[in-house]
Design an enzyme around this catalytic site. Structure first.
Site, short mmCIF file in Angstrom:
data_model
loop_
_atom_site.label_atom_id
_atom_site.label_comp_id
_atom_site.label_asym_id
_atom_site.label_seq_id
_atom_site.Cartn_x
_atom_site.Cartn_y
_atom_site.Cartn_z
N HIS A 1 -17.94 -9.45 -19.15
CA HIS A 1 -19.01 -8.82 -19.13
C HIS A 1 -19.82 -8.55 -18.28
O HIS A 1 -20.00 -7.40 -17.70
CB HIS A 1 -19.76 -8.45 -20.22
CG HIS A 1 -21.60 -7.64 -21.06
ND1 HIS A 1 -21.60 -6.57 -21.27
CD2 HIS A 1 -22.54 -7.25 -19.80
CE1 HIS A 1 -22.38 -6.08 -21.40
NE2 HIS A 1 -23.15 -6.20 -20.54
N GLU A 2 -20.57 -9.24 -17.42
CA GLU A 2 -21.26 -9.25 -16.08
C GLU A 2 -20.19 -9.02 -14.77
O GLU A 2 -20.39 -8.30 -13.79
CB GLU A 2 -21.32 -11.05 -16.09
CG GLU A 2 -22.90 -11.13 -17.49
CD GLU A 2 -24.09 -10.62 -18.06
OE1 GLU A 2 -23.76 -9.71 -16.57
OE2 GLU A 2 -24.12 -10.58 -18.57
N GLU B 1 -24.16 -0.91 -20.34
CA GLU B 1 -23.84 -2.35 -21.32
C GLU B 1 -22.56 -1.69 -21.98
O GLU B 1 -21.91 -2.20 -22.38
CB GLU B 1 -25.25 -1.91 -22.03
CG GLU B 1 -26.33 -2.79 -21.44
CD GLU B 1 -26.19 -3.94 -20.57
OE1 GLU B 1 -25.46 -4.84 -21.09
OE2 GLU B 1 -27.02 -4.35 -19.82
N HIS C 1 -19.94 -5.82 -14.12
CA HIS C 1 -21.19 -4.81 -14.36
C HIS C 1 -20.48 -4.83 -11.95
O HIS C 1 -21.61 -4.14 -12.00
CB HIS C 1 -22.31 -5.64 -14.37
CG HIS C 1 -22.85 -5.51 -15.82
ND1 HIS C 1 -23.03 -4.18 -16.51
CD2 HIS C 1 -23.45 -5.90 -16.89
CE1 HIS C 1 -23.64 -4.23 -17.12
NE2 HIS C 1 -24.15 -5.13 -17.41
#
Length: 290
Positions: A137-138, A208, A141
């Site tokens: 997930h990071e 997100e 980003h």
């Protein structure tokens, strides 16, 4: 990895940056009437450059985190190596914050200059697959380049908030005109802070969802991230209030926000965890049908 560019995210980032640029110009124009154009441009220019080039260091400092090497955290480094290869990304720096709060965030100005930070609480809370989902997930980003956009976007909000909070110190008691100018500057800064916060909030909520989809594309396991989000959200109630207050300024960058309750949900920079989990489960079903 089946990675598809998120044009919805890109469009929102461009629109947010344009609106913030217009807001920035108006902010400078108003402040220059009372503080002088050169002084305003100099201060804001230096502040913005400092935040742009040192945002990752400031973020780590605010969390009490430090960069770690592969000898200290071999499992974490091996995981990030594997995920970066899968995501076609240069490996970011890895940092660990010594706090019980289970969370993670990405910082930096580009794909080549980025840092991914996790907390000790997160490492103790999640199993291997769940941690992999959060790290993916990071990294999503970073791949989406929304970390840089959020860094730039948060600059104006931070500066406006500083003027709202400390501007009264420069009001003076003898010069009514100067004092009145400071009041106007504080009021304008308050408006700028609110507007910039709303723009950041709108972009942050969408990014997100985009990072959740990106994590699913990188790992191929949306359910692992969904389980991690639920587990992190459940453990937030055990985090001391002091830790929540000290680290709330990083809210927009965390994988799970710190605030809760009705007011927290209203002003949260993140969509509700339940909605994120539902979308991840729907995505899991789509991937299984292919």
């Amino acid at each position: 990895m089946e990675w598809k560019p998120d044009w919805g995210l890109r469009g929102r980032m461009v629109l947010t940056m344009f609106l913030l640029f217009v807001l920035y110009i108006a902010f400078v124009a108003v402040l220059s009437q009372y503080m002088g154009l050169f002084a305003v441009v100099l201060v804001m220019g230096l502040f913005s450059l400092g935040q742009f080039f040192f945002s990752d260091r400031l973020a780590l400092y605010s969390m009490g985190a430090r960069r770690v090497d592969a000898d200290e955290y071999p499992r974490l480094h091996a995981m990030v190596d594997r995920l970066c290869q899968q995501a076609d990304l240069p490996k970011p720096d890895i940092a660990v914050a010594d706090t019980k709060m289970p969370n993670a965030f990405a910082a930096g100005r580009s794909q080549k200059n980025s840092t991914v930070c996790v907390t000790e609480g997160l490492l103790r809370t999640l199993d291997e697959e769940e941690l992999e989902g959060v790290m993916a997930h990071e990294l999503a980003h970073v791949k989406n380049r929304d970390v840089m956009v959020m860094t730039v976007a948060s600059f104006l909000s931070t500066l406006a908030f500083m003027i709202v909070r400390w501007g009264w110190l420069f009001g003076g008691g003898r010069n009514r005109q100067g004092g009145g100018g400071v009041v106007v500057a504080i009021v304008v800064s308050l408006v700028v802070w609110i507007v910039s916060f709303l723009l950041i909030r709108a972009l942050s909520r969408y990014r997100e969802y985009a990072a959740d989809r990106g994590a699913a594309a990188i790992t191929g396991q949306p359910s692992a991230l969904a389980a991690a989000l639920l587990k992190i959200s459940g453990r937030m109630d055990d985090v001391p209030d002091r830790d929540l207050r000290e680290q709330s300024e990083m809210n927009a960058f965390f994988v799970i926000p710190l605030r809760s309750g009705v007011v927290g949900r209203l002003f949260s920079t993140h969509p509700p965890t339940e909605k994120r989990v539902d979308r991840l489960r729907d995505l899991e079903g789509e991937m299984e049908r292919r």
